[in-house]
Scaffold this motif. Structure first.
Motif, mmCIF file in Angstrom:
data_model
loop_
_atom_site.group_PDB
_atom_site.id
_atom_site.type_symbol
_atom_site.label_atom_id
_atom_site.label_comp_id
_atom_site.label_asym_id
_atom_site.label_seq_id
_atom_site.Cartn_x
_atom_site.Cartn_y
_atom_site.Cartn_z
ATOM 1 N N GLY A 169 0.803 -1.224 0.000
ATOM 2 C CA GLY A 169 0.000 0.000 0.000
ATOM 3 C C GLY A 169 0.829 1.265 0.000
ATOM 4 N N ARG A 174 -0.770 3.233 8.223
ATOM 5 C CA ARG A 174 -1.975 2.422 8.095
ATOM 6 C C ARG A 174 -1.671 1.037 7.532
ATOM 7 N N ASN A 178 -2.242 -2.799 9.175
ATOM 8 C CA ASN A 178 -2.732 -3.963 8.432
ATOM 9 C C ASN A 178 -1.822 -5.168 8.646
ATOM 10 N N LEU A 286 -12.674 1.531 9.469
ATOM 11 C CA LEU A 286 -11.246 1.345 9.182
ATOM 12 C C LEU A 286 -10.599 0.625 10.358
ATOM 13 N N HIS A 287 -9.756 -0.347 10.041
ATOM 14 C CA HIS A 287 -9.000 -1.066 11.071
ATOM 15 C C HIS A 287 -9.879 -1.570 12.206
#
Lengths: 401, 272
Positions: A169, A174, A178, A286-287
């Motif tokens: 990514g 971020r 992941n 998200l997450h």
């Protein structure tokens, strides 16, 4: 939405509608286990005593509340006090959380710790706590961040941590989250994931807030002791939101205290130019958590920008979303340029090199103070020191180190 | 009794014939939607029983490196949800039910009801939303069922037996049994722990059990024959679409490799 309370989250990890758990089934059992173990630890006087002892003798708490006299003069308004988290061991508030979560890891009988890091502050704080207790430590860090933060990478490796470069990514924070979650899915039986901010699935936002709330508890008492009353306003910067959550939480039910969170305004308010989900984003996933996030119309996470690697994150903790929608905390932004100017101002006026993250909060404090009476009191969370940023500041101001 | 959904119908037919379902996974838009359409048609013609269509997502924590890389390639090519739905609508696969494998981040952003309705209109028969586990899926499950479609839930090696009934409350079509803890990818063997789990799962539910995450070749099928109803291959197919070191993809070669694997898998799952 009704008034904000401190009695959140509920059993399902909800802060109002925010939070919860949006993760693969593989992690659900580990999150349940962690929740149970944390509740037991919280109620265990021995655990609390051990944590307090470490915070006192190892981290250096309580951190001082310092009256910034010359900064106050400069603002020509309210009195500015700084909560000196920059004086903690490892130079930032992150260690409050990693010491607590490392003790939890030991309680759960796990021998291996993983963590994500952006600027490297949480990675260093995790590597530090793991070295102190002899735990194996793997830190995921974006390849791009490794390049920008070589000093922290060196420190982590020196303390025995393995720093694993993340090449997927955007190769930043971020993506490091992941990768850490992926590692955890395969290693959950013997590994604890020390998440560094008030983000992610329940119970992380609660655990990290609780371990960071020592900042606000101390600051609140110190203010009562030195000023004789509660402050009029409390200000902190917000990336994922851990120092601000820790600073604000003990003040949530003090109605007369205004709370202001400062997001990374970056270069402009255009997508990709900032890292301000509360100011410019909308609720999404998200997450593993439901909170404000910077996404495109398809739900894909947008790239973000900030002068500060520690604020460079497209999401934010769910409790901040709850505080925003209840109106309890006011969120604003500070631009890269203003943060940089404040960094220099702090150096010259107070002899303090603040982290560029914390400079965002101080910048807002100067503005807020100017609009207030000299009788008013503002507390600012100075979340970290700026040694890690001098190279970047030198580059941006055209100086050679 | 309610009418069978397309997915339930497929499993019922296979079960009556004492065969396993073979369910390949393709990433929508990798390398482009035209190729995805060719793949769906090709797989359907080759006799696969269901097809999972992956919606590329920027932060796929449930997927392994092969599928994440494929998502990154697809997003780099500019694929969108509307584009995927349009492309799928153009492919007639009445014979082969399609499942949308999609992150809740995407479903939520589109509006849960709207996403389900649009996907149904495009021809999808069901959904796998890997980051919407157990009770979190309750509301979405009702909406999917009200459209006459299925929401498939995952059961992981780490799932305690006492949690399974809560998961099954929001699960229909089949149960997606995760073969290994960790993310999707290829593995050498089918573990004994998986076989044990499938046996007790069978006692908990009549829903078909399909095994994925770590299944990649025909040899993996035999040990599962008595304990599962289907197998899923993701990374093993998607990796055929990885460009070579010069950045090029040999489309015909990739189609051929996928066709070969598919034929072997269809034979393995149908064989006695």
């Amino acid at each position: 939405m009704p008034t904000a309370t401190a009695q959140v989250p509920d059993q399902l990890g909800r802060f109002g509608p925010f939070g919860r758990r949006f993760v693969p089934e593989t992690l659900m059992h580990a999150l349940d286990q962690l929740t149970e173990e944390y509740e037991r630890a919280k109620a265990d006087p021995e655990f609390q005593e051990q944590l307090e002892g470490l915070l006192h003798t190892y981290v250096g708490r309580p951190s001082p509340l310092y009256f910034a006299e010359r900064l106050t003069k400069e603002a020509r308004g309210a009195q500015i006090y700084l909560k000196r988290e920059d004086l903690n061991h490892t130079g930032a508030h992150k260690i409050n959380n990693t010491v607590g979560q490392t003790l939890l890891t030991l309680r759960m009988g796990k021998q291996r710790v993983i963590a994500e890091t952006g600027a490297g502050q949480h990675g260093v704080a995790t590597a530090t706590a793991c070295a102190r207790f002899g735990l194996d430590c793997v830190v995921y860090m974006g390849e791009e961040d490794i390049r920008r933060q070589q000093l922290n990478v060196f420190n982590m490796r020196t303390m025995g941590a393995e720093v694993r470069p993340v090449t997927s990514g955007s190769r930043t924070l971020r993506d490091a989250v992941n990768e850490a979650m992926r590692d955890w899915m395969a290693s959950v039986e013997n590994t604890h994931y020390i998440l560094g901010s008030v983000v992610g699935p329940h119970p992380f936002p609660m655990i990290v807030r609780d371990f960071q709330a020592v900042i606000g508890r101390e600051a609140r008492q110190q203010c009562l002791d030195t000023v004789g009353r509660l402050p009029d306003e409390v200000i902190a910067c917000v990336g994922g939101g851990s120092n601000s959550a820790g600073m604000f939480y003990p003040f949530i039910e003090d109605e007369g205290v205004a709370l202001t969170g400062v997001e990374a305004g970056g270069r402009s308010d255009q997508p990709g130019d900032h890292a301000s989900p509360l100011s410019y984003g909308q609720p999404g996933i998200l997450h593993g958590s439901y909170s404000y996030v910077l996404q495109d119309d398809d739900g894909q996470t947008l790239d973000v920008h900030s002068i500060s690697a520690g604020l460079d994150y497209p999401g934010v903790g769910p409790e901040h979303s709850y505080w925003k929608d209840t109106g309890r905390v006011c969120y604003t932004t500070c631009s890269d340029d203003d943060a940089l100017a404040t960094f220099q101002k702090m150096a010259r006026l107070e002899g303090i090199l603040p982290a560029i993250e914390s400079s965002h909060a101080v910048s807002q404090a100067l503005k807020a103070a100017a609009n207030r009476s000299p009788d008013d009191v503002i507390l600012v969370c100075l979340s970290g020191r700026g040694d890690k940023d001098v190279k970047e500041v030198a580059r941006l101001t055209g100086q050679v180190l | 009794m309610a009418e069978l959904t397309p997915i339930s119908n497929t499993f019922a037919t296979l079960r009556a014939e004492n065969r396993l379902a073979f369910m390949p996974f393709v990433t929508a838009g990798d390398p482009d939607l035209a190729m995805t359409q060719d793949l769906i048609r090709g797989l359907s013609d080759a006799g696969v029983h269901l097809i999972e269509v992956g919606f590329p997502y920027s932060d796929p924590i449930a997927d392994g490196p092969v599928i994440q890389a494929s998502y990154t390639r697809a997003l780099g090519g500019g694929v969108t949800v509307d584009g995927i739905l349009k492309a799928v609508a153009e492919v007639n696969t009445d014979e082969t039910p399609l499942l949308a494998m999609v992150s809740y981040a995407i479903v939520f952003r589109h509006g849960v009801e709207k996403f389900i309705a649009d996907a149904k209109a495009a021809g999808f028969a069901g959904f796998i939303i890997p980051d919407l586990p157990g009770a979190e899926a309750a509301e979405c499950f009702e909406l999917v069922r009200s459209q006459g479609l299925d929401l498939v839930q995952l059961v992981a090696p780490t799932t305690p037996r006492e949690r399974v009934q809560e998961i099954l409350k929001s699960c229909s079509g089949f149960v997606y049994c995760v073969a290994v803890a960790g993310t999707t990818g290829e593995r050498a063997n089918v573990a004994d722990a998986l076989l044990d789990q499938l046996r007790w799962l069978r006692e908990e539910t009549d829903l078909p059990l399909a095994v994925g995450f770590g299944i990649s070749k025909p040899e993996h099928v035999d040990p599962l024959r008595q304990v599962a109803d289907g197998v899923i291959i993701g990374s093993g197919i998607v990796r055929q679409l990885e460009p070579t070191s010069d950045g090029q993809l040999d489309r015909n070669g990739a189609m051929q490799a996928i066709a070969d694997l598919t034929t072997k898998m269809v034979n393995a799952t149908s064989g006695s």
